[in-house]
Write a protein that holds these residues in place. Structure first.
Motif, PDB file in Angstrom:
ATOM      1  N   SER A   1      55.534  -7.498  29.361  1.00 24.30           N
ATOM      2  CA  SER A   1      55.251  -7.217  27.943  1.00 24.30           C
ATOM      3  C   SER A   1      56.494  -7.367  27.074  1.00 24.30           C
ATOM      4  O   SER A   1      56.392  -7.557  25.867  1.00 24.30           O
ATOM      5  CB  SER A   1      54.668  -5.808  27.789  1.00 24.30           C
ATOM      6  OG  SER A   1      55.634  -4.812  28.100  1.00 24.30           O
TER       7      SER A   1
ATOM      8  N   ILE B   1      45.516  -3.711  27.123  1.00 24.18           N
ATOM      9  CA  ILE B   1      46.371  -3.285  26.008  1.00 24.18           C
ATOM     10  C   ILE B   1      46.335  -4.319  24.898  1.00 24.18           C
ATOM     11  O   ILE B   1      46.197  -3.982  23.709  1.00 24.18           O
ATOM     12  CB  ILE B   1      47.816  -3.057  26.503  1.00 24.18           C
ATOM     13  CG1 ILE B   1      47.898  -1.779  27.342  1.00 24.18           C
ATOM     14  CG2 ILE B   1      48.793  -2.976  25.322  1.00 24.18           C
ATOM     15  CD1 ILE B   1      49.222  -1.592  28.053  1.00 24.18           C
ATOM     16  N   LYS B   2      46.441  -5.576  25.265  1.00 27.49           N
ATOM     17  CA  LYS B   2      46.416  -6.657  24.279  1.00 27.49           C
ATOM     18  C   LYS B   2      45.094  -6.689  23.526  1.00 27.49           C
ATOM     19  O   LYS B   2      45.058  -6.829  22.295  1.00 27.49           O
ATOM     20  CB  LYS B   2      46.649  -7.997  24.981  1.00 27.49           C
ATOM     21  CG  LYS B   2      46.633  -9.215  24.054  1.00 27.49           C
ATOM     22  CD  LYS B   2      47.809  -9.242  23.104  1.00 27.49           C
ATOM     23  CE  LYS B   2      47.861 -10.549  22.347  1.00 27.49           C
ATOM     24  NZ  LYS B   2      48.972 -10.604  21.393  1.00 27.49           N
TER      25      LYS B   2
ATOM     26  N   TYR C   1      50.982 -10.750  28.122  1.00 33.17           N
ATOM     27  CA  TYR C   1      49.990  -9.717  28.427  1.00 33.17           C
ATOM     28  C   TYR C   1      48.843 -10.277  29.273  1.00 33.17           C
ATOM     29  O   TYR C   1      47.753  -9.711  29.299  1.00 33.17           O
ATOM     30  CB  TYR C   1      49.444  -9.113  27.132  1.00 33.17           C
ATOM     31  CG  TYR C   1      50.502  -8.403  26.314  1.00 33.17           C
ATOM     32  CD1 TYR C   1      50.795  -7.066  26.515  1.00 33.17           C
ATOM     33  CD2 TYR C   1      51.241  -9.097  25.351  1.00 33.17           C
ATOM     34  CE1 TYR C   1      51.788  -6.422  25.786  1.00 33.17           C
ATOM     35  CE2 TYR C   1      52.235  -8.464  24.613  1.00 33.17           C
ATOM     36  CZ  TYR C   1      52.500  -7.131  24.833  1.00 33.17           C
ATOM     37  OH  TYR C   1      53.486  -6.499  24.107  1.00 33.17           O
TER      38      TYR C   1
ATOM     39  N   LYS D   1      55.935  -2.510  26.382  1.00 30.35           N
ATOM     40  CA  LYS D   1      56.130  -2.717  24.936  1.00 30.35           C
ATOM     41  C   LYS D   1      54.799  -3.199  24.370  1.00 30.35           C
ATOM     42  O   LYS D   1      54.257  -4.216  24.804  1.00 30.35           O
ATOM     43  CB  LYS D   1      57.210  -3.762  24.673  1.00 30.35           C
ATOM     44  CG  LYS D   1      57.480  -4.002  23.174  1.00 30.35           C
ATOM     45  CD  LYS D   1      58.547  -5.059  22.967  1.00 30.35           C
ATOM     46  CE  LYS D   1      58.010  -6.452  23.215  1.00 30.35           C
ATOM     47  NZ  LYS D   1      56.977  -6.852  22.221  1.00 30.35           N
ATOM     48  N   TYR D   2      54.275  -2.465  23.410  1.00 27.14           N
ATOM     49  CA  TYR D   2      52.966  -2.817  22.882  1.00 27.14           C
ATOM     50  C   TYR D   2      53.044  -4.031  21.961  1.00 27.14           C
ATOM     51  O   TYR D   2      54.095  -4.291  21.350  1.00 27.14           O
ATOM     52  CB  TYR D   2      52.350  -1.616  22.156  1.00 27.14           C
ATOM     53  CG  TYR D   2      51.851  -0.563  23.116  1.00 27.14           C
ATOM     54  CD1 TYR D   2      50.550  -0.610  23.599  1.00 27.14           C
ATOM     55  CD2 TYR D   2      52.689   0.451  23.580  1.00 27.14           C
ATOM     56  CE1 TYR D   2      50.080   0.336  24.502  1.00 27.14           C
ATOM     57  CE2 TYR D   2      52.236   1.391  24.488  1.00 27.14           C
ATOM     58  CZ  TYR D   2      50.937   1.329  24.938  1.00 27.14           C
ATOM     59  OH  TYR D   2      50.484   2.254  25.848  1.00 27.14           O
TER      60      TYR D   2
ATOM     61  N   PHE E   1      44.759  -3.847  21.018  1.00 26.69           N
ATOM     62  CA  PHE E   1      45.584  -4.041  19.829  1.00 26.69           C
ATOM     63  C   PHE E   1      45.073  -5.176  18.955  1.00 26.69           C
ATOM     64  O   PHE E   1      45.517  -5.338  17.826  1.00 26.69           O
ATOM     65  CB  PHE E   1      47.040  -4.294  20.216  1.00 26.69           C
ATOM     66  CG  PHE E   1      47.873  -3.044  20.278  1.00 26.69           C
ATOM     67  CD1 PHE E   1      48.751  -2.724  19.258  1.00 26.69           C
ATOM     68  CD2 PHE E   1      47.744  -2.156  21.341  1.00 26.69           C
ATOM     69  CE1 PHE E   1      49.505  -1.566  19.304  1.00 26.69           C
ATOM     70  CE2 PHE E   1      48.489  -0.993  21.395  1.00 26.69           C
ATOM     71  CZ  PHE E   1      49.374  -0.687  20.370  1.00 26.69           C
TER      72      PHE E   1
ATOM     73  N   LYS F   1      57.152   2.498  23.073  1.00 32.34           N
ATOM     74  CA  LYS F   1      56.513   3.641  22.432  1.00 32.34           C
ATOM     75  C   LYS F   1      56.968   4.970  23.019  1.00 32.34           C
ATOM     76  O   LYS F   1      57.221   5.934  22.286  1.00 32.34           O
ATOM     77  CB  LYS F   1      54.984   3.514  22.559  1.00 32.34           C
ATOM     78  CG  LYS F   1      54.217   4.633  21.870  1.00 32.34           C
ATOM     79  CD  LYS F   1      52.707   4.408  22.001  1.00 32.34           C
ATOM     80  CE  LYS F   1      51.933   5.531  21.319  1.00 32.34           C
ATOM     81  NZ  LYS F   1      50.464   5.339  21.449  1.00 32.34           N
TER      82      LYS F   1
END
Length: 258
Positions: A238, A252-253, A243, A127-128, A256, A135
């Motif tokens: 996540s 990823i963190k 993260y 999960k972003y 973003f 996603k």
């Protein structure tokens, strides 16, 4: 030698998971990482040393001198790989460190003819940051409007509910490298988890399992008791907005946050 041509795509894997859920086909989808290679390779492959095995036992909260339980875990781990429906392994460009013995491990345990997927398929379940839903559309299809069981150190009921699903049972695992003596994992702990799986399996569409080496074994327990299990590993971190636990999650963190 197993090359990348023997590894099915993530899309094909996720589609198979959906099919098995829809048709209630007992199954286990698991991943074999460097930690599993250490446990399986110790005393069988020269490059795996005692210090590697000792470190792995600490991470997995197994007492170093609980030898009977260590043998049980190793035997059940082999069984879980032998009986799974699809086995996640490393691709050729990932075969360094303890992944470098991938083919040797597969050969020693007669796993060369399994159906293979990418060991990193769990990344599709991430999960972003600052997003409520997963996603990947196939993963959303897997986890939406379902009755789900979870085996993890995290309670992810909020993310499950956001996908219009219900968390039927959460079996809590100790966090990795827990320093508390009473959080060590032993046969009594395993017996409790196995009993809970058996008690709830018929009420659950599938289990999401994130429990390291133990998780592979519990995936097989789910399958042999007529359930479906998916080994989603550290991606579950996540789901509680953590993260920091893995390099790919940190990346990823950071992306973003730009």
């Amino acid at each position: 030698m197993n090359n990348d041509k023997n590894i099915i795509t993530d899309e094909n894997l996720l589609s198979q998971i959906i099919n098995n859920i829809e048709n209630k086909i007992p199954s286990s989808f698991i991943r074999k990482g460097d930690g599993e290679n250490i446990v399986l390779g110790y005393q069988k492959i020269d490059s795996i040393k005692f210090k590697d095995f000792k470190h792995m036992m600490r991470i997995m909260n197994i007492r170093l001198f609980n030898l009977n339980f260590q043998r049980y875990v190793k035997n059940e781990l082999v069984k879980s790989f032998t009986e799974c429906d699809v086995l996640g392994i490393s691709k050729l460009n990932q075969r360094y460190g303890h992944w470098a013995i991938e083919d040797e491990v597969l050969s020693k345990y007669k796993l060369e003819h399994k159906i293979f997927c990418d060991m990193n398929f769990h990344m599709n379940f991430v999960k972003y940051p600052n997003q409520s839903l997963i996603k990947n559309s196939l993963v959303r299809q897997i986890i939406s409007k379902r009755k789900i069981g979870v085996i993890s150190c995290f309670n992810v009921e909020n993310t499950i509910n956001l996908h219009q699903s219900n968390l039927i049972k959460w079996i809590e695992m100790p966090k990795q490298k827990d320093k508390l003596y009473n959080k060590k994992i032993n046969q009594k702990f395993y017996n409790s988890v196995i009993s809970q799986i058996k008690a709830y399996n018929s009420q659950i569409d599938f289990w999401l399992i994130a429990a390291g080496i133990h998780g592979k074994i519990f995936c097989n327990v789910v399958k042999i008791n007529s359930g479906i299990a998916i080994d989603i590993g550290s991606s579950i971190d996540s789901w509680v907005d953590n993260y920091k636990s893995r390099g790919y999650l940190k990346e990823i963190k950071e992306n973003f946050s730009l």
